[in-house]
Design a protein around this motif. Structure first.
Motif, PDB file in Angstrom:
ATOM      1  N   LEU A   6      39.739  13.437 -13.869  1.00 23.88           N
ATOM      2  CA  LEU A   6      39.016  12.842 -12.742  1.00 23.88           C
ATOM      3  C   LEU A   6      37.685  12.209 -13.157  1.00 23.88           C
ATOM      4  O   LEU A   6      37.028  11.556 -12.338  1.00 23.88           O
ATOM      5  N   ARG A   7      37.292  12.433 -14.432  1.00 24.75           N
ATOM      6  CA  ARG A   7      35.994  11.934 -14.951  1.00 24.75           C
ATOM      7  C   ARG A   7      34.837  12.415 -14.072  1.00 24.75           C
ATOM      8  O   ARG A   7      33.895  11.689 -13.774  1.00 24.75           O
ATOM      9  N   THR A   8      34.942  13.685 -13.672  1.00 22.17           N
ATOM     10  CA  THR A   8      33.933  14.277 -12.776  1.00 22.17           C
ATOM     11  C   THR A   8      32.536  14.205 -13.376  1.00 22.17           C
ATOM     12  O   THR A   8      31.575  13.795 -12.715  1.00 22.17           O
ATOM     13  N   TYR A   9      32.415  14.618 -14.645  1.00 23.58           N
ATOM     14  CA  TYR A   9      31.092  14.671 -15.258  1.00 23.58           C
ATOM     15  C   TYR A   9      30.500  13.283 -15.453  1.00 23.58           C
ATOM     16  O   TYR A   9      29.293  13.087 -15.344  1.00 23.58           O
ATOM     17  N   GLN A  10      31.360  12.322 -15.750  1.00 25.05           N
ATOM     18  CA  GLN A  10      30.862  10.961 -15.953  1.00 25.05           C
ATOM     19  C   GLN A  10      30.440  10.315 -14.629  1.00 25.05           C
ATOM     20  O   GLN A  10      29.483   9.545 -14.582  1.00 25.05           O
ATOM     21  N   ARG A  11      31.126  10.635 -13.542  1.00 23.78           N
ATOM     22  CA  ARG A  11      30.891   9.946 -12.271  1.00 23.78           C
ATOM     23  C   ARG A  11      29.851  10.627 -11.381  1.00 23.78           C
ATOM     24  O   ARG A  11      29.085   9.960 -10.695  1.00 23.78           O
ATOM     25  N   LEU A  12      29.819  11.985 -11.386  1.00 28.02           N
ATOM     26  CA  LEU A  12      29.069  12.701 -10.355  1.00 28.02           C
ATOM     27  C   LEU A  12      27.790  13.389 -10.839  1.00 28.02           C
ATOM     28  O   LEU A  12      27.080  13.974 -10.035  1.00 28.02           O
ATOM     29  N   ILE A  13      27.516  13.342 -12.115  1.00 30.63           N
ATOM     30  CA  ILE A  13      26.292  13.960 -12.639  1.00 30.63           C
ATOM     31  C   ILE A  13      25.370  12.868 -13.143  1.00 30.63           C
ATOM     32  O   ILE A  13      25.775  12.002 -13.919  1.00 30.63           O
ATOM     33  N   SER A  14      24.119  12.899 -12.686  1.00 33.91           N
ATOM     34  CA  SER A  14      23.195  11.809 -13.020  1.00 33.91           C
ATOM     35  C   SER A  14      22.432  12.039 -14.317  1.00 33.91           C
ATOM     36  O   SER A  14      22.083  11.087 -15.013  1.00 33.91           O
ATOM     37  N   VAL A  15      22.168  13.309 -14.656  1.00 37.64           N
ATOM     38  CA  VAL A  15      21.392  13.597 -15.863  1.00 37.64           C
ATOM     39  C   VAL A  15      21.943  14.844 -16.543  1.00 37.64           C
ATOM     40  O   VAL A  15      22.199  15.855 -15.886  1.00 37.64           O
ATOM     41  N   PHE A  16      22.124  14.767 -17.848  1.00 40.39           N
ATOM     42  CA  PHE A  16      22.446  15.927 -18.681  1.00 40.39           C
ATOM     43  C   PHE A  16      21.229  16.217 -19.552  1.00 40.39           C
ATOM     44  O   PHE A  16      20.570  15.282 -20.029  1.00 40.39           O
ATOM     45  N   ILE A  17      20.923  17.497 -19.770  1.00 39.09           N
ATOM     46  CA  ILE A  17      19.759  17.867 -20.583  1.00 39.09           C
ATOM     47  C   ILE A  17      20.238  18.569 -21.846  1.00 39.09           C
ATOM     48  O   ILE A  17      20.983  19.558 -21.778  1.00 39.09           O
ATOM     49  N   ALA A  18      19.817  18.063 -22.994  1.00 34.72           N
ATOM     50  CA  ALA A  18      20.119  18.672 -24.290  1.00 34.72           C
ATOM     51  C   ALA A  18      18.807  19.111 -24.928  1.00 34.72           C
ATOM     52  O   ALA A  18      17.771  18.456 -24.760  1.00 34.72           O
ATOM     53  N   SER A  19      18.854  20.216 -25.671  1.00 33.49           N
ATOM     54  CA  SER A  19      17.616  20.743 -26.253  1.00 33.49           C
ATOM     55  C   SER A  19      17.214  20.045 -27.550  1.00 33.49           C
ATOM     56  O   SER A  19      16.070  20.167 -27.995  1.00 33.49           O
ATOM     57  N   THR A  20      18.150  19.325 -28.180  1.00 31.05           N
ATOM     58  CA  THR A  20      17.845  18.603 -29.417  1.00 31.05           C
ATOM     59  C   THR A  20      18.623  17.293 -29.457  1.00 31.05           C
ATOM     60  O   THR A  20      19.606  17.109 -28.723  1.00 31.05           O
ATOM     61  N   GLN A  21      18.198  16.395 -30.335  1.00 33.05           N
ATOM     62  CA  GLN A  21      18.936  15.148 -30.542  1.00 33.05           C
ATOM     63  C   GLN A  21      20.323  15.445 -31.083  1.00 33.05           C
ATOM     64  O   GLN A  21      21.305  14.770 -30.753  1.00 33.05           O
TER      65      GLN A  21
END
Length: 208
Positions: A6-21
């Motif tokens: 369904l590509r849920t994460y690509q479509r419905l989440i605006s920001v992802f946070i990662a602790s490092t590059q």
């Protein structure tokens, strides 16, 4: 699989946070949109726990390891390194490998290895500020490694493997040193070099 289709994460989440590059790159390779991934390193607060003591003025008592006693943490590499040069070592933590490590040390009574178990935060920071260096010999990808930031805040260098997020946090030759996972001979030489050179430890600690 359901959310992937369904590509849920690509479509419905605006920001992802990662602790490092490094973590951001992994998430992007997994298929998350790179332009939605923001890097926000972990923060630590230790000032009150140190009671205003200048860590860099502490007498140094040898290297320390902090973490789970897990094969992926590279403990056997570390133990072989200190055995090679007969260096002191403090192991702070606990885990499944503890019985094997204790048996291994029992067969080598001349080694100067102390096992403390897990420590309260205040005592952990006291140990860190008296250490000559923190050694994190992980043989897998760390997500961040808060103990690295804690060691830096205490003014001591960090020696860790040149993989994953840990290699992103430590600047080789400036705030510590990097070595190849599993290479206990290289690790032993780094421990010997840092332990024997007060000026080098001071410079690395100030940079950290």
């Amino acid at each position: 699989v359901h959310y992937k289709l369904l590509r849920t994460y690509q479509r419905l989440i605006s920001v992802f946070i990662a602790s490092t590059q490094f973590a951001k790159n992994l998430l992007a390779r997994m298929g998350l949109p790179e332009d939605k991934i923001t890097v926000k390193p972990n923060a630590i607060r230790i000032g009150s726990s140190l009671n205003g003591v200048n860590c860099r003025n502490q007498e140094k008592q040898g290297p320390v390891f902090v973490g789970r006693f897990d094969a992926r943490k590279g403990l056997w590499t570390l133990l072989q390194a200190v055995e090679r040069i007969n260096a002191p070592l403090t192991l702070i933590g606990d885990g499944d490998l503890l019985p094997e490590i204790e048996q291994w040390l029992h067969q080598r009574p001349n080694l100067r290895v102390e096992i403390t178990g897990w420590l309260e935060r205040r005592e952990l920071l006291e140990r860190l500020k008296r250490a000559s260096m923190l050694i994190l010999p992980s043989e897998f990808y760390e997500s961040f490694g808060n103990v690295i930031a804690e060691a830096f805040a205490c003014g001591i260098p960090v020696v860790t493997t040149n993989i994953g997020a840990q290699s992103e946090l430590v600047e080789d030759g400036q705030t510590g040193f990097l070595f190849a996972p599993g290479d206990y001979c290289q690790l032993a030489e780094i421990i010997k070099m840092v332990s024997s050179n007060t000026e080098l430890r001071r410079r690395l600690g100030e940079n950290a």
